[in-house]
Motif scaffolding. Structure first.
Motif, short mmCIF file in Angstrom:
data_model
loop_
_atom_site.label_atom_id
_atom_site.label_comp_id
_atom_site.label_asym_id
_atom_site.label_seq_id
_atom_site.Cartn_x
_atom_site.Cartn_y
_atom_site.Cartn_z
N PHE A 230 37.39 -40.71 -24.03
CA PHE A 230 36.15 -39.94 -23.58
C PHE A 230 36.32 -39.54 -22.16
O PHE A 230 35.42 -39.91 -21.52
CB PHE A 230 35.01 -40.78 -24.05
N PRO A 231 37.13 -38.54 -21.76
CA PRO A 231 37.25 -38.06 -20.37
C PRO A 231 36.14 -37.35 -20.02
O PRO A 231 35.56 -36.72 -21.10
CB PRO A 231 38.62 -37.66 -20.11
N GLU A 232 35.95 -37.10 -18.82
CA GLU A 232 34.90 -36.22 -18.36
C GLU A 232 35.24 -34.55 -18.28
O GLU A 232 34.63 -33.87 -18.46
CB GLU A 232 34.22 -36.70 -17.08
N TYR A 233 36.53 -34.50 -18.05
CA TYR A 233 37.35 -33.25 -17.66
C TYR A 233 38.48 -33.05 -18.66
O TYR A 233 39.05 -34.09 -18.98
CB TYR A 233 37.80 -33.07 -16.31
N TYR A 234 38.85 -31.81 -19.07
CA TYR A 234 40.09 -31.67 -19.85
C TYR A 234 40.97 -30.58 -18.93
O TYR A 234 40.34 -29.75 -18.45
CB TYR A 234 39.71 -31.08 -21.19
N ALA A 235 42.27 -30.72 -18.95
CA ALA A 235 42.97 -29.98 -18.31
C ALA A 235 42.98 -28.38 -18.80
O ALA A 235 43.28 -27.49 -17.97
CB ALA A 235 44.49 -30.31 -18.44
N GLN A 236 42.70 -28.24 -19.87
CA GLN A 236 42.61 -26.84 -20.51
C GLN A 236 41.24 -26.21 -20.27
O GLN A 236 40.89 -25.15 -21.09
CB GLN A 236 43.25 -26.77 -21.96
N SER A 237 40.37 -26.96 -19.64
CA SER A 237 39.10 -26.25 -19.46
C SER A 237 39.08 -25.02 -18.52
O SER A 237 39.75 -24.74 -17.69
CB SER A 237 38.35 -27.17 -18.62
N THR A 238 38.14 -23.93 -19.24
CA THR A 238 37.84 -22.83 -18.20
C THR A 238 36.54 -22.76 -17.98
O THR A 238 35.67 -22.33 -18.62
CB THR A 238 38.58 -21.82 -19.21
#
Length: 809
Positions: A230-238
């Motif tokens: 349940f991470p706060e951020y994702y690498a593929q976020s725009t």
């Protein structure tokens, strides 16, 4: 003398007796006889002579000068007034003419008053919940601000007078059909009702809360695994503010709060899934003239809300000295909410931030005090009188602490025992004046006016997208964002410690915002507003897939025009599916498939990820991924509090980087599965389901994907059900079963605005009328209507199909 044939009198006499008998209320049922009476009943609601009249003069009270209302061929009202007070009066009158029952019913629902209309027990529970959530109280406190401001006070007062002017002219035969069916009549409109409508929208858009679920998950999984799943951020976020991407996005791992343990929480309760839809959102973007064929900026917006009849929006133009604005209004509130004028255009998407925090309290046995910093403070008490149709008044006691209302207690435990004696702190409770934002936006001339207008908007957090004809574009993550420590508000907070009460808010200048970026566009689709290097902590439930696809379409094309904007709004490609499919295909064990399944697998190799109306492959992928997710996270169903699995991005990363992870080992099987086994089993199950469906005649995506436009009473006769459609919740054209693009709008600014739009419904709330749902088919087919923006009264006079004139008696 000619004899009178009295034979015809018997059926007429029988009808008269039947009408009389049925006109007497039976228990709390509506008087059916009146409903059937051809002179005053339901049939009268089909009379649209006023809408069809070429010219009509309507006498009213309280106008300073006559008001002209010009209708175009789609019955969009273009209201021209000589002053703003008369303008809002006319807006109230016209809106009531089209949508009285809808706006009135909305105010009842917001205030927790449905038991006055319906006698079923379920509505008492709903009303108690609404009262305990404090929506009506919040509306009352905000109304004090609204009425203290001269600009909003004038608008709301005039709007209310206009609604009441229409109500006062009504006879029973003119009442909207729903009143006749449900057996009640409209009460006078009030300023509070308008405030309630606005607060209830904020309630629907800020419903995200997983505090208890996340608290139990971090205890069950441990810190490391929780942060992995349940991470706060994702690498593929725009992100919305897509600039200054850090070299290494921080992991932003959260720690288990020191106070959070199984003694603090009960570990055995069943968490009820929230009625809030985390996929409710919107798309909006603005493109600079440097990137368009015309050299003028273009703005597009399509808010995704529940698809209902009547539609949540009503289309109109408002014109008075200093203001000429077109767009959609929200029945029950003044001004245009999303739209454009000669100088600017603006759109809105949900910020998707978590603005609801729950605090676990220690309360004395007599329910008079609660502990805070080792001292005992008095609980505040409010008595709520809930009137019920045909039953005695129900009195409910609502307790509050410094944190907020205690929604569930021993007298009203709700569906989750762990929520008992928790206080809710909600930004919606803070007094605010969102009306001022829209009233000022309606007459804004440029960027500075826009910035000054949106600063009044506090809850829910929204992404405002902006464009002006002088070629400024901007986007602002606007609203109240408390200053929090990492993880604060993501888990249940300790109500016994004042240190858990935040007291500061992120300054307006530090809120996420972007003006004229080098890429020449801004966009929002409910994704995370910033990268992980933002100076302040916040959390929410963000959606990245639509944003990633819109980013791809905007960034890879130059010389954009209105036609291309339509293609983006109607785009059916799932960016996540495009990324996931090659990996799934590389992992599936094709040797375990039979010949028919091999063919089905081959069809996916050429699929472009599009959920088009006629796609014969989309359902197969949809089921494949659904099964992969369910088979992987089967362990989660061992938790009695299980609500939802990790996000799809987490699962895809696990398949790619850790295919032997223990979560891929299915429960109840002898063998030890890995990712390839799960993916293969998931495909076989999906292929079997698709094969079965094809034997039943379901072949293309639209055979499975049906849209329901449901009337607010849930009456099928007033609804449009089972409409075959393209789209899917994760594509830009986010049409789902009962929610999706509630208004599509595209505006190109320039010497005069060029605009196109459509909503799924019609202008009227009259279910028996021709303008109730006449836009639906075109909306479903992806068509747009030109939005007729009259620059002058002379243009309106020449082009209008009919005209009303409101004058004083």
């Amino acid at each position: 003398m000619k004899r009178i044939n009295i034979g015809f009198l018997f059926p007429l006499l029988a009808l008269v007796i039947l009408v009389y008998a049925l006109s007497q209320p039976m228990f709390v049922a509506p008087p059916l006889g009146k409903l059937l009476d051809p002179f005053v009943g339901a049939v009268q609601n089909e009379d649209e002579r006023r809408l069809g009249a070429k010219e009509l003069t309507i006498p009213v009270h309280q106008l300073k000068a006559p008001v002209q209302v010009y209708f175009d061929e789609r019955k969009v009202p273009h209201i021209h007034a000589q002053n703003t007070e008369d303008l809002y009066f006319a807006q109230g009158y016209i809106t009531a003419f089209f949508r009285l029952w809808q706006m009135d019913f909305g105010s009842y629902a917001a205030a927790g008053r449905l038991s006055e209309i319906f006698s079923k027990k379920e509505f008492l529970e709903y009303d108690r919940t609404q009262r305990r959530l404090g929506i009506a109280e919040a509306a009352k406190h905000s109304l004090e601000l609204i009425e203290a401001n001269p600009e909003t006070s004038t608008a709301v007062n005039a709007y209310t007078k206009g609604v009441n002017a229409y109500i006062q002219q009504l006879h029973y035969r003119d009442l909207p059909l729903e009143y006749k069916l449900l057996g009640y009549e409209p009460e006078p409109w009030t300023n509070l009702k308008s405030a309630l409508i606005m607060k209830n929208i904020a309630n629907k858009m800020s419903g995200y809360e997983e505090d208890l679920y996340m608290s139990k998950m971090i205890l069950a999984l441990g810190e490391d695994r929780f942060n992995q799943l349940f991470p706060e951020y994702y690498a593929q976020s725009t992100p919305v503010m897509n600039i200054s991407r850090p070299q290494n996005v921080p992991a932003a791992a959260v720690k288990t709060p020191s106070y959070l343990n199984y003694a603090f929480l009960s570990a055995n309760s069943v968490i009820t899934e929230s009625a809030w839809n985390p996929r409710l959102g919107s798309n909006s973007w603005a493109v600079s003239g440097k990137k368009t064929k015309s050299g003028f900026p273009i703005l597009a917006n399509d808010p995704h809300l529940n698809l209902s009849l009547p539609n949540v929006w009503m289309e109109m133009q408002l014109t008075a000295p200093g203001m000429n604005v077109y767009g959609v209004s929200m029945p029950g509130t003044p001004a245009v909410i999303i739209g454009f004028n000669e100088n600017i255009a603006w759109g809105i998407t949900n910020g998707a931030d978590d603005v609801k925090d729950w605090y676990k309290l220690k309360i004395s046995p007599d329910y008079k005090k609660y502990e805070l910093d080792s001292n005992w403070s008095d609980l505040q008490v409010r008595r709520e009188a809930i009137r019920r149709r045909g039953l005695p008044v129900f009195y409910d006691t609502v307790y509050s602490s410094v944190h907020g209302p205690i929604v569930y207690n021993k007298s009203f435990p709700g569906k989750d025992s762990d929520m008992v004696d928790m206080a809710l702190r909600w930004e919606l409770h803070r007094p605010s004046n969102e009306f001022l934002t829209f009233i000022q936006l309606n007459k804004a001339a440029g960027y500075e006016d826009y910035k000054n207008a949106i600063r009044h908007f506090q809850c829910p957090l929204q992404n405002f997208t902006f464009a002006s004809k002088d070629n400024n574009i901007a986007i602002n993550h606007q609203g109240s964002m408390p200053v929090k420590w990492p993880g604060q508000g993501r888990f249940i907070l300790d109500g016994t410690s004042r240190t858990h009460l935040y007291t500061r808010y992120i300054p307006a200048d530090s809120l996420p915002q972007l003006l004229n970026p080098a890429c020449n566009y801004v966009q929002s689709a409910n994704q995370r507003p910033t990268y992980g290097n933002y100076a302040y902590y916040y959390n929410g439930h963000y959606s990245e897939t639509r944003a990633n696809r819109i980013e791809q379409l905007l960034s890879t094309t130059q010389q954009l025009d209105i036609s291309y904007m339509e293609k983006i709004q109607l785009d059916n490609v799932n960016a996540f599916a495009v990324e996931a499919l090659p990996l799934l295909l590389s992992k599936v064990k094709s040797s375990e498939l039979n010949a028919a399944q091999q063919q089905q697998l081959a069809s996916l190799k050429t699929w472009n990820g599009s959920y088009e109306y006629g796609s014969t492959t989309a359902k197969l992928y949809d089921l494949w991924w659904w099964n992969t997710r369910n088979f992987t996270w089967d362990e989660f169903r061992n938790y009695r509090f299980y609500v939802r699995p990790p996000e799809d991005e987490v699962l895809l990363k696990l398949i790619r980087t850790d295919p032997g992870n223990t979560f891929f080992d299915k429960q109840g099987t002898v063998r030890k599965e890995d990712a390839a086994d799960i993916i293969t089993d998931a495909f076989i199950a999906a292929a079997m389901d698709v094969d079965k469906a094809r034997k039943e005649g379901k072949i293309q995506w639209s055979d499975f994907h049906k849209v329901n436009l449901i009337h607010l009473t849930n009456l099928p006769a007033f609804s449009k059900m089972g409409i075959p459609a393209a789209g899917q919740q994760e594509v830009p054209n986010a049409v789902s079963r009962n929610w999706g693009p509630s208004w599509r709008m595209i505006v190109e600014l320039g010497d005069r605005p060029r605009a196109y739009g459509i909503l799924p419904g019609g202008q009227s709330g009259n279910a028996a009328g021709r303008y109730y749902d006449n836009f639906v088919d075109d909306w479903n087919k992806g068509r747009y209507y030109p939005l007729t923006f009259f620059m002058t009264v002379q243009e309106a006079e020449k082009q209008a199909t009919s005209t009303w004139k409101l004058i004083n008696r």
